[in-house]
Enzyme design. Structure first.
Site, PDB file in Angstrom:
ATOM      1  N   ASN A   1      40.836  67.300   9.216  1.00 27.66           N
ATOM      2  CA  ASN A   1      41.631  65.834   9.340  1.00 27.66           C
ATOM      3  C   ASN A   1      40.871  64.695   8.645  1.00 27.66           C
ATOM      4  O   ASN A   1      39.839  64.414   9.163  1.00 27.66           O
ATOM      5  CB  ASN A   1      41.884  65.450  10.770  1.00 27.66           C
ATOM      6  CG  ASN A   1      42.485  64.206  10.872  1.00 27.66           C
ATOM      7  OD1 ASN A   1      43.104  63.559   9.941  1.00 27.66           O
ATOM      8  ND2 ASN A   1      42.731  63.458  12.139  1.00 27.66           N
ATOM      9  N   TRP A   2      41.118  64.328   7.386  1.00 27.69           N
ATOM     10  CA  TRP A   2      40.592  63.132   6.687  1.00 27.69           C
ATOM     11  C   TRP A   2      40.581  62.006   7.211  1.00 27.69           C
ATOM     12  O   TRP A   2      40.005  61.211   6.708  1.00 27.69           O
ATOM     13  CB  TRP A   2      41.040  63.394   5.334  1.00 27.69           C
ATOM     14  CG  TRP A   2      40.549  64.317   4.262  1.00 27.69           C
ATOM     15  CD1 TRP A   2      39.746  65.600   4.705  1.00 27.69           C
ATOM     16  CD2 TRP A   2      40.720  64.833   2.846  1.00 27.69           C
ATOM     17  NE1 TRP A   2      39.607  66.491   3.750  1.00 27.69           N
ATOM     18  CE2 TRP A   2      40.127  66.091   2.516  1.00 27.69           C
ATOM     19  CE3 TRP A   2      41.387  64.104   1.908  1.00 27.69           C
ATOM     20  CZ2 TRP A   2      39.933  66.563   1.307  1.00 27.69           C
ATOM     21  CZ3 TRP A   2      41.233  64.406   0.737  1.00 27.69           C
ATOM     22  CH2 TRP A   2      40.713  65.726   0.328  1.00 27.69           C
ATOM     23  N   LYS A   3      41.925  61.871   8.151  1.00 26.51           N
ATOM     24  CA  LYS A   3      41.920  60.547   8.568  1.00 26.51           C
ATOM     25  C   LYS A   3      42.152  59.497   7.439  1.00 26.51           C
ATOM     26  O   LYS A   3      42.592  59.680   6.366  1.00 26.51           O
ATOM     27  CB  LYS A   3      40.816  59.972   9.599  1.00 26.51           C
ATOM     28  CG  LYS A   3      40.552  60.950  10.787  1.00 26.51           C
ATOM     29  CD  LYS A   3      39.780  60.630  11.733  1.00 26.51           C
ATOM     30  CE  LYS A   3      39.614  61.907  12.725  1.00 26.51           C
ATOM     31  NZ  LYS A   3      38.986  61.154  13.921  1.00 26.51           N
TER      32      LYS A   3
ATOM     33  N   HIS B   1      47.688  63.096  17.916  1.00 20.83           N
ATOM     34  CA  HIS B   1      46.416  62.755  17.694  1.00 20.83           C
ATOM     35  C   HIS B   1      46.081  61.685  18.503  1.00 20.83           C
ATOM     36  O   HIS B   1      46.804  60.913  18.603  1.00 20.83           O
ATOM     37  CB  HIS B   1      45.774  62.684  16.150  1.00 20.83           C
ATOM     38  CG  HIS B   1      44.332  62.667  16.107  1.00 20.83           C
ATOM     39  ND1 HIS B   1      43.485  61.500  16.443  1.00 20.83           N
ATOM     40  CD2 HIS B   1      43.632  63.552  15.653  1.00 20.83           C
ATOM     41  CE1 HIS B   1      42.232  62.002  16.303  1.00 20.83           C
ATOM     42  NE2 HIS B   1      42.300  63.129  15.821  1.00 20.83           N
TER      43      HIS B   1
ATOM     44  N   GLU C   1      44.169  59.234  18.288  1.00 19.53           N
ATOM     45  CA  GLU C   1      44.014  58.077  17.531  1.00 19.53           C
ATOM     46  C   GLU C   1      45.561  57.254  17.224  1.00 19.53           C
ATOM     47  O   GLU C   1      45.639  56.167  16.944  1.00 19.53           O
ATOM     48  CB  GLU C   1      43.419  58.025  16.018  1.00 19.53           C
ATOM     49  CG  GLU C   1      41.915  57.979  16.284  1.00 19.53           C
ATOM     50  CD  GLU C   1      41.238  58.903  15.199  1.00 19.53           C
ATOM     51  OE1 GLU C   1      41.457  59.039  14.266  1.00 19.53           O
ATOM     52  OE2 GLU C   1      39.769  59.109  15.361  1.00 19.53           O
TER      53      GLU C   1
ATOM     54  N   GLU D   1      41.777  68.741  22.254  1.00 23.85           N
ATOM     55  CA  GLU D   1      40.735  67.779  21.889  1.00 23.85           C
ATOM     56  C   GLU D   1      40.289  66.576  22.889  1.00 23.85           C
ATOM     57  O   GLU D   1      41.113  65.572  23.097  1.00 23.85           O
ATOM     58  CB  GLU D   1      41.310  66.956  20.403  1.00 23.85           C
ATOM     59  CG  GLU D   1      41.420  67.553  19.311  1.00 23.85           C
ATOM     60  CD  GLU D   1      41.062  66.897  18.289  1.00 23.85           C
ATOM     61  OE1 GLU D   1      40.519  67.311  17.182  1.00 23.85           O
ATOM     62  OE2 GLU D   1      42.065  65.826  17.929  1.00 23.85           O
TER      63      GLU D   1
ATOM     64  N   GLY E   1      34.949  62.064  17.366  1.00 20.60           N
ATOM     65  CA  GLY E   1      34.629  60.890  16.645  1.00 20.60           C
ATOM     66  C   GLY E   1      33.063  60.374  16.739  1.00 20.60           C
ATOM     67  O   GLY E   1      32.439  60.718  17.866  1.00 20.60           O
TER      68      GLY E   1
ATOM     69  N   SER F   1      33.834  66.525  17.408  1.00 21.64           N
ATOM     70  CA  SER F   1      32.406  66.693  17.055  1.00 21.64           C
ATOM     71  C   SER F   1      31.943  68.039  16.376  1.00 21.64           C
ATOM     72  O   SER F   1      30.853  68.743  16.867  1.00 21.64           O
ATOM     73  CB  SER F   1      31.402  66.130  17.898  1.00 21.64           C
ATOM     74  OG  SER F   1      31.841  64.607  18.300  1.00 21.64           O
TER      75      SER F   1
ATOM     76  N   GLY G   1      37.155  66.599  12.081  1.00 23.85           N
ATOM     77  CA  GLY G   1      37.314  65.547  11.628  1.00 23.85           C
ATOM     78  C   GLY G   1      36.044  65.011  10.791  1.00 23.85           C
ATOM     79  O   GLY G   1      36.346  65.344   9.418  1.00 23.85           O
TER      80      GLY G   1
HETATM   81  C1  PEP Z   1      39.288  64.313  15.437  1.00 21.64           C
HETATM   82  O1  PEP Z   1      39.473  63.132  15.414  1.00 21.64           O
HETATM   83  O2  PEP Z   1      40.330  64.888  15.590  1.00 21.64           O
HETATM   84  C2  PEP Z   1      37.930  64.973  15.359  1.00 21.64           C
HETATM   85  C3  PEP Z   1      37.872  66.072  15.946  1.00 21.64           C
HETATM   86  O3  PEP Z   1      37.109  64.225  14.974  1.00 21.64           O
HETATM   87  P1  PEP Z   1      35.590  64.616  14.955  1.00 21.64           P
HETATM   88  O4  PEP Z   1      35.321  66.071  14.375  1.00 21.64           O
HETATM   89  O5  PEP Z   1      34.781  63.702  14.055  1.00 21.64           O
HETATM   90  O6  PEP Z   1      34.758  64.546  16.142  1.00 21.64           O
END
Ligand code: PEP
Length: 250
Positions: free
Chosen positions: A9-11, A95, A97, A165, A171, A213, A233
């Site tokens: 997920n590039w956000k 998600h 966010e 998640e 994040g 993470s 992420g």
């Molecule tokens: C996410 O935002 O879905 C995510 C898993 O981010 P990260 O891997 O950076 O924790």
């Protein structure tokens, strides 16, 4: 057993079309020897067509969200059929966010139903904001599943992926990474809930990913803890690290 699935997920990254092309090419190279893993990259909407143009047979494309509406006067919204017409086959829905800016379970449910109509595979994100000692987080996850999957049929469940998640593990604001044991327990719980909503066949066939993470160092422990793959992420923006996570899932 179905193949493991790794989703990046590039956000809202990277900053430009040129960088997006370079990043996608880097991921194509880094994931060349990845037999037996399904790989999906979810760039921001404007970069979906760029990625589509990079020659590669392996990586599928996904969007990071979809509208709950079919079409019409909804400024800024992007529909599932638009996403599908760009060649994407997956879509992240719910998600944290998006939930933090208003996506309720009811909206998530509408988005899932729209996505399914357009033959997209919804990657449904669930997870608690905090872990309490009374187990209230389990009830929250249970009702997220019940409410988000309302009116989804057993047959449609073949085309749904669940991403667990825990928000506290996601994040740069993560308080800590979930432990593999915490994931295993939650996967068992998710399967029990899916079994109650649908049946045990559906529960066992549904892929449950871990997200929060994930990095090349901790990925193996989650695979050993029965993760069916990852939603990644930050480390999906680094082809070397993303490639290393994919390699763990082979
Ligand atoms: C996410 O935002 O879905 C995510 C898993 O981010 P990260 O891997 O950076 O924790």
């Amino acid at each position: 057993m179905s193949k493991r699935l790794v989703i990046g997920n590039w956000k809202m990254n990277p900053k430009s079309l040129k960088e997006a092309e370079a990043l996608f090419k880097g991921i194509v190279t880094a994931s060349k020897d990845s037999k037996n893993v399904d790989i999906v990259v979810c760039p921001p909407y404007p970069f979906l067509t760029t990625a589509k143009k990079v020659p590669n047979k392996k990586i599928k494309l996904g969007a990071q969200d979809t509208s709950e509406m079919l079409e019409g006067s909804y400024t800024s919204q992007v529909s599932s059929s638009m996403i599908s017409s760009l060649g994407a086959t997956y879509v992240i829905i719910g998600h944290s966010e998006r939930r933090s800016i208003g996506d309720t379970d009811e909206i998530v449910n509408k988005k899932i139903l729209q996505a399914l109509k357009s033959k997209l595979i919804p990657v449904v994100c669930i997870g608690e904001n905090v872990r309490d000692t009374h187990g209230d987080y389990l009830a929250l996850v249970k009702y997220q599943l019940i409410d988000c999957l309302k009116n989804v049929s057993k047959l449609q469940m073949k085309n749904i992926v669940i991403a667990y998640e825990p928000v506290w593990a996601i994040g740069s604001h993560a308080t800590r990474v979930a432990t593999p044991e915490e994931f295993t327990e939650m996967k068992i719980f998710i399967r029990k809930v899916l079994s109650d909503i649908f049946d045990s066949k559906v529960a066992h066939a549904t892929r449950v990913l871990y997200g929060g993470s994930v990095n090349p160092q901790n990925a193996q422990a989650f695979v050993d803890a029965t993760a069916d793959g990852f939603l990644v992420g930050r480390d999906s923006l680094n082809p070397k690290k993303f490639g290393a996570i994919i390699a763990v899932c082979k």
